[in-house]
Design an enzyme around this catalytic site. Structure first.
Site, PDB file in Angstrom:
ATOM      1  N   HIS A  93       0.934  -1.255  -0.148  1.00 26.39           N
ATOM      2  CA  HIS A  93      -0.198  -0.118   0.006  1.00 26.39           C
ATOM      3  C   HIS A  93       0.724   1.082   0.018  1.00 26.39           C
ATOM      4  O   HIS A  93       1.631   1.368   0.908  1.00 26.39           O
ATOM      5  CB  HIS A  93      -0.867  -0.075   1.296  1.00 26.39           C
ATOM      6  CG  HIS A  93      -2.001   1.231   1.470  1.00 26.39           C
ATOM      7  ND1 HIS A  93      -3.132   1.020   1.629  1.00 26.39           N
ATOM      8  CD2 HIS A  93      -1.631   2.598   1.441  1.00 26.39           C
ATOM      9  CE1 HIS A  93      -3.766   2.002   1.811  1.00 26.39           C
ATOM     10  NE2 HIS A  93      -2.725   2.913   1.686  1.00 26.39           N
ATOM     11  N   HIS A  95       3.145   3.979   0.617  1.00 28.03           N
ATOM     12  CA  HIS A  95       3.604   4.815   1.695  1.00 28.03           C
ATOM     13  C   HIS A  95       5.075   5.420   1.348  1.00 28.03           C
ATOM     14  O   HIS A  95       5.599   4.818   0.821  1.00 28.03           O
ATOM     15  CB  HIS A  95       3.617   4.105   2.919  1.00 28.03           C
ATOM     16  CG  HIS A  95       4.531   2.603   2.823  1.00 28.03           C
ATOM     17  ND1 HIS A  95       4.056   1.674   2.074  1.00 28.03           N
ATOM     18  CD2 HIS A  95       5.676   2.573   3.499  1.00 28.03           C
ATOM     19  CE1 HIS A  95       5.076   0.597   2.137  1.00 28.03           C
ATOM     20  NE2 HIS A  95       6.012   1.119   3.051  1.00 28.03           N
ATOM     21  N   HIS A  97       8.094   6.948   3.734  1.00 23.10           N
ATOM     22  CA  HIS A  97       8.899   7.058   4.806  1.00 23.10           C
ATOM     23  C   HIS A  97       9.248   8.429   5.122  1.00 23.10           C
ATOM     24  O   HIS A  97       9.906   8.840   4.294  1.00 23.10           O
ATOM     25  CB  HIS A  97      10.045   6.135   5.119  1.00 23.10           C
ATOM     26  CG  HIS A  97       9.607   4.552   4.954  1.00 23.10           C
ATOM     27  ND1 HIS A  97       9.562   3.742   5.904  1.00 23.10           N
ATOM     28  CD2 HIS A  97       9.260   3.915   3.634  1.00 23.10           C
ATOM     29  CE1 HIS A  97       9.215   2.482   5.632  1.00 23.10           C
ATOM     30  NE2 HIS A  97       8.948   2.649   4.230  1.00 23.10           N
TER      31      HIS A  97
HETATM   32  P1  AMP Z   1       8.190  -1.005   3.413  1.00 23.90           P
HETATM   33  O1  AMP Z   1       9.318  -1.773   3.700  1.00 23.90           O
HETATM   34  O2  AMP Z   1       8.524   0.278   2.822  1.00 23.90           O
HETATM   35  O3  AMP Z   1       7.072  -1.663   2.960  1.00 23.90           O
HETATM   36  O4  AMP Z   1       7.824  -0.447   4.969  1.00 23.90           O
HETATM   37  C1  AMP Z   1       6.705  -1.069   5.777  1.00 23.90           C
HETATM   38  C2  AMP Z   1       6.897  -0.346   7.116  1.00 23.90           C
HETATM   39  O5  AMP Z   1       5.802  -0.574   7.783  1.00 23.90           O
HETATM   40  C3  AMP Z   1       8.137  -0.900   7.842  1.00 23.90           C
HETATM   41  O6  AMP Z   1       8.857   0.363   8.353  1.00 23.90           O
HETATM   42  C4  AMP Z   1       7.118  -1.318   9.121  1.00 23.90           C
HETATM   43  O7  AMP Z   1       7.890  -1.314  10.293  1.00 23.90           O
HETATM   44  C5  AMP Z   1       5.794  -0.382   8.908  1.00 23.90           C
HETATM   45  N1  AMP Z   1       4.513  -1.057   9.731  1.00 23.90           N
HETATM   46  C6  AMP Z   1       4.098  -2.270   9.366  1.00 23.90           C
HETATM   47  N2  AMP Z   1       3.090  -2.491  10.051  1.00 23.90           N
HETATM   48  C7  AMP Z   1       2.868  -1.520  10.763  1.00 23.90           C
HETATM   49  C8  AMP Z   1       1.730  -1.135  11.673  1.00 23.90           C
HETATM   50  N3  AMP Z   1       0.859  -1.802  12.224  1.00 23.90           N
HETATM   51  N4  AMP Z   1       2.077   0.091  12.326  1.00 23.90           N
HETATM   52  C9  AMP Z   1       2.981   1.158  11.755  1.00 23.90           C
HETATM   53  N5  AMP Z   1       4.006   0.824  11.263  1.00 23.90           N
HETATM   54  C10 AMP Z   1       3.929  -0.382  10.386  1.00 23.90           C
END
Ligand code: AMP
Length: 110
Positions: A93, A95, A97
């Site tokens: 989804h 996002h 950072h």
């Molecule tokens: P990516 O590897 O770019 O897909 O990053 C996914 C991010 O989502 C990681 O930094 C995870 O720590 C974060 N993440 C996964 N589940 C949650 C959650 N329930 N609440 C907050 N962050 C999350």
């Protein structure tokens, strides 16, 4: 339904930084820097690769508001979006950072 859609639907709790009708910013559950938040569109898009430019434009304005609210404009921050397998994307989804609160370091070359 993906995990971030569940966050949008309030089925999974989050620590919200800023929210409007279309976007949500919340703290990453596993921060990789002193300050680590995620910005998502509430509507599901798999990644940056498929986001309509108009929504990206609105998301840019939202990210600017997040940066202002977090007070990181002056010292700076890193804005990253991972796309697909080779990009290291774990949650399918879109996002962004935002990493800040300290010097985040150089992009490491191989
Ligand atoms: P990516 O590897 O770019 O897909 O990053 C996914 C991010 O989502 C990681 O930094 C995870 O720590 C974060 N993440 C996964 N589940 C949650 C959650 N329930 N609440 C907050 N962050 C999350």
């Amino acid at each position: 339904m993906c995990i971030f859609c569940k966050i949008v639907n309030k089925e999974i709790p989050n620590k919200t930084v800023l929210e409007d009708d279309d976007f949500l910013c919340f703290y990453d559950i596993n921060p990789s820097r002193k300050l680590h938040v995620l910005v998502i569109p509430k509507e599901h898009y798999d990644s940056f690769d498929v986001i309509p430019p108009k929504i990206m434009s609105d998301m840019t304005s939202f990210i600017h508001k997040v940066v202002s609210k977090l007070g990181i404009k002056e010292d700076g921050y890193r804005l990253i979006t991972n796309i697909g397998k080779d990009g290291g994307q774990e949650v399918p989804h879109l996002h962004f950072h935002i990493l800040a609160g300290e010097y985040v370091g150089p992009l490491v070359s191989k």
